[in-house]
Enzyme design. Sequence first.
Site, PDB file in Angstrom:
ATOM      1  N   HIS A  28      18.391 -49.514 -88.543  1.00  0.00           N
ATOM      2  CA  HIS A  28      18.907 -50.013 -87.143  1.00  0.00           C
ATOM      3  C   HIS A  28      20.498 -50.303 -87.508  1.00  0.00           C
ATOM      4  O   HIS A  28      20.748 -50.900 -88.407  1.00  0.00           O
ATOM      5  CB  HIS A  28      18.286 -51.131 -86.624  1.00  0.00           C
ATOM      6  CG  HIS A  28      17.049 -51.010 -86.025  1.00  0.00           C
ATOM      7  ND1 HIS A  28      15.970 -52.174 -86.254  1.00  0.00           N
ATOM      8  CD2 HIS A  28      16.428 -49.931 -85.783  1.00  0.00           C
ATOM      9  CE1 HIS A  28      14.869 -51.484 -85.570  1.00  0.00           C
ATOM     10  NE2 HIS A  28      14.990 -50.025 -85.315  1.00  0.00           N
TER      11      HIS A  28
ATOM     12  N   ARG B 262      10.192 -42.973 -88.645  1.00  0.00           N
ATOM     13  CA  ARG B 262       9.772 -42.301 -87.343  1.00  0.00           C
ATOM     14  C   ARG B 262       9.119 -40.935 -87.597  1.00  0.00           C
ATOM     15  O   ARG B 262       9.215 -40.587 -88.610  1.00  0.00           O
ATOM     16  CB  ARG B 262      11.366 -41.894 -86.870  1.00  0.00           C
ATOM     17  CG  ARG B 262      12.026 -43.220 -86.458  1.00  0.00           C
ATOM     18  CD  ARG B 262      13.543 -42.765 -86.083  1.00  0.00           C
ATOM     19  NE  ARG B 262      14.480 -43.884 -85.687  1.00  0.00           N
ATOM     20  CZ  ARG B 262      15.354 -44.441 -86.439  1.00  0.00           C
ATOM     21  NH1 ARG B 262      15.492 -44.013 -87.596  1.00  0.00           N
ATOM     22  NH2 ARG B 262      15.864 -45.574 -86.116  1.00  0.00           N
TER      23      ARG B 262
ATOM     24  N   LYS C  24      17.861 -41.030 -87.502  1.00  0.00           N
ATOM     25  CA  LYS C  24      18.394 -41.154 -86.162  1.00  0.00           C
ATOM     26  C   LYS C  24      19.940 -41.265 -86.518  1.00  0.00           C
ATOM     27  O   LYS C  24      20.385 -42.438 -87.314  1.00  0.00           O
ATOM     28  CB  LYS C  24      17.846 -42.190 -85.303  1.00  0.00           C
ATOM     29  CG  LYS C  24      18.244 -42.199 -84.023  1.00  0.00           C
ATOM     30  CD  LYS C  24      17.261 -43.232 -83.247  1.00  0.00           C
ATOM     31  CE  LYS C  24      17.827 -43.416 -81.731  1.00  0.00           C
ATOM     32  NZ  LYS C  24      16.856 -44.272 -80.912  1.00  0.00           N
TER      33      LYS C  24
ATOM     34  N   ARG D 171       5.303 -47.504 -86.245  1.00  0.00           N
ATOM     35  CA  ARG D 171       6.310 -47.823 -86.722  1.00  0.00           C
ATOM     36  C   ARG D 171       6.750 -49.433 -86.357  1.00  0.00           C
ATOM     37  O   ARG D 171       7.162 -50.326 -86.917  1.00  0.00           O
ATOM     38  CB  ARG D 171       7.711 -47.071 -86.289  1.00  0.00           C
ATOM     39  CG  ARG D 171       9.162 -47.462 -86.722  1.00  0.00           C
ATOM     40  CD  ARG D 171      10.019 -46.271 -86.467  1.00  0.00           C
ATOM     41  NE  ARG D 171      11.487 -46.728 -86.013  1.00  0.00           N
ATOM     42  CZ  ARG D 171      12.097 -46.805 -87.193  1.00  0.00           C
ATOM     43  NH1 ARG D 171      12.150 -46.652 -88.384  1.00  0.00           N
ATOM     44  NH2 ARG D 171      13.659 -47.391 -86.628  1.00  0.00           N
TER      45      ARG D 171
ATOM     46  N   TYR E  46      11.476 -57.260 -82.430  1.00  0.00           N
ATOM     47  CA  TYR E  46      10.175 -57.459 -82.875  1.00  0.00           C
ATOM     48  C   TYR E  46       9.652 -58.881 -83.056  1.00  0.00           C
ATOM     49  O   TYR E  46       8.846 -59.312 -83.209  1.00  0.00           O
ATOM     50  CB  TYR E  46       9.864 -56.934 -84.408  1.00  0.00           C
ATOM     51  CG  TYR E  46      10.310 -55.285 -84.327  1.00  0.00           C
ATOM     52  CD1 TYR E  46       9.245 -54.632 -83.470  1.00  0.00           C
ATOM     53  CD2 TYR E  46      11.441 -54.669 -84.541  1.00  0.00           C
ATOM     54  CE1 TYR E  46       9.509 -53.142 -83.245  1.00  0.00           C
ATOM     55  CE2 TYR E  46      11.453 -53.324 -84.399  1.00  0.00           C
ATOM     56  CZ  TYR E  46      10.573 -52.537 -83.809  1.00  0.00           C
ATOM     57  OH  TYR E  46      10.743 -51.233 -83.539  1.00  0.00           O
TER      58      TYR E  46
ATOM     59  N   HIS F 109       4.977 -43.683 -82.675  1.00  0.00           N
ATOM     60  CA  HIS F 109       6.015 -44.989 -82.906  1.00  0.00           C
ATOM     61  C   HIS F 109       5.249 -46.194 -82.681  1.00  0.00           C
ATOM     62  O   HIS F 109       6.258 -47.290 -83.225  1.00  0.00           O
ATOM     63  CB  HIS F 109       6.759 -44.622 -81.554  1.00  0.00           C
ATOM     64  CG  HIS F 109       8.353 -45.116 -82.051  1.00  0.00           C
ATOM     65  ND1 HIS F 109       8.844 -44.152 -82.947  1.00  0.00           N
ATOM     66  CD2 HIS F 109       9.158 -46.037 -81.581  1.00  0.00           C
ATOM     67  CE1 HIS F 109      10.335 -44.641 -83.384  1.00  0.00           C
ATOM     68  NE2 HIS F 109      10.169 -45.741 -82.298  1.00  0.00           N
TER      69      HIS F 109
END
Length: 332
Positions: free
Chosen positions: A303, A146, A171, A280, A312, A277
């Site tokens: 994640h 990120r 995150k 990424r 994705y 982003h």
Amino acid sequence: MENKPKFRPNPSLKLMDQVREVLRYHHYAYRTETTYCQWILRYIRFHGGKTHPKLLGAPDVERFLSHLATNGKVAAATQRQALNAIVFLYRDVLDLPLEGKIAPARSKRQVRPPTVLTQEEVKRLFMVMDATHALMAKLLYGAGLRLMECIRLRIQDVDLGQGKIFVRGGKGGKDRVTILPGMVREELKTHIDRVILLHHADLEEGYGEVHLPDALARKYPRAAKETRWQYVFPAKKRSIDPRSGREMRHHIMESGLQKAVKLAADRAGIMKKVGCHTLRHSFATHMLENGVNIRVLQELMGHADVKTTEIYTHVMQRDIDALRSPLDHLFA
């Protein structure tokens, strides 16, 4: 086991100073502190600017959040951020938890597939970038970082020997390990060597400190001047730390990289909406296209839920390439 007494801000301070005091006690990031203070001020001003929040309640919070959705047209995530700030104000600063359920008019959450570049477009993008911004962009794409994870990298987080990058406090405050692209190892080593020389020059001038998380700063008071804690991408000039008041060398501003990526996309003739982003997103999609297991990718991306990683699979090139339009069938 006895509950730990709740922290109470100094009652002699003004409201916003109390907010900052509680935020810092709980070790919130400076960016979060700034954002929460902005939302609390907007909430107060929305109700005339003279009424103390303790005289307001859940219905007043609903009115403000509904105003953001209907008049401000803010995104769902922005409305949720405003709610979090106000809940923090009532729960942790005023010690007046909001009673009842808050049900404002909700901003519509639009679920869009991520914008992904083709591998050829990524090449074109990097060909028109240079210097430090090019290296940072390659890390965003090559390691799936990120924006702020790249900006906040410390020298000790880069393992050139094993080809790994350790992401600290990503995150959700989570740590993870991701890959360091072999293509940039020598370039990154040369860059870090220059950063070390810059740090030594700061030390000779009587400076050389870098911001550390509060707990670490207290436990290891000398660590702020150690080379391993310095940012991989430091700012060109030293600045005054807004919390300690001491002159330090902070990390580079994220806006510079954001502007560089957008400018490069224009120069490369890429018509998609490209931001940091996007790189990424492209990392994740291309890894899946290259046969990487989705669970492995989930770990690399950081994640919490594999469902986040599964978005994705909907933009993978090989899935789309196998399809034929009904128009092609019609005139075949």
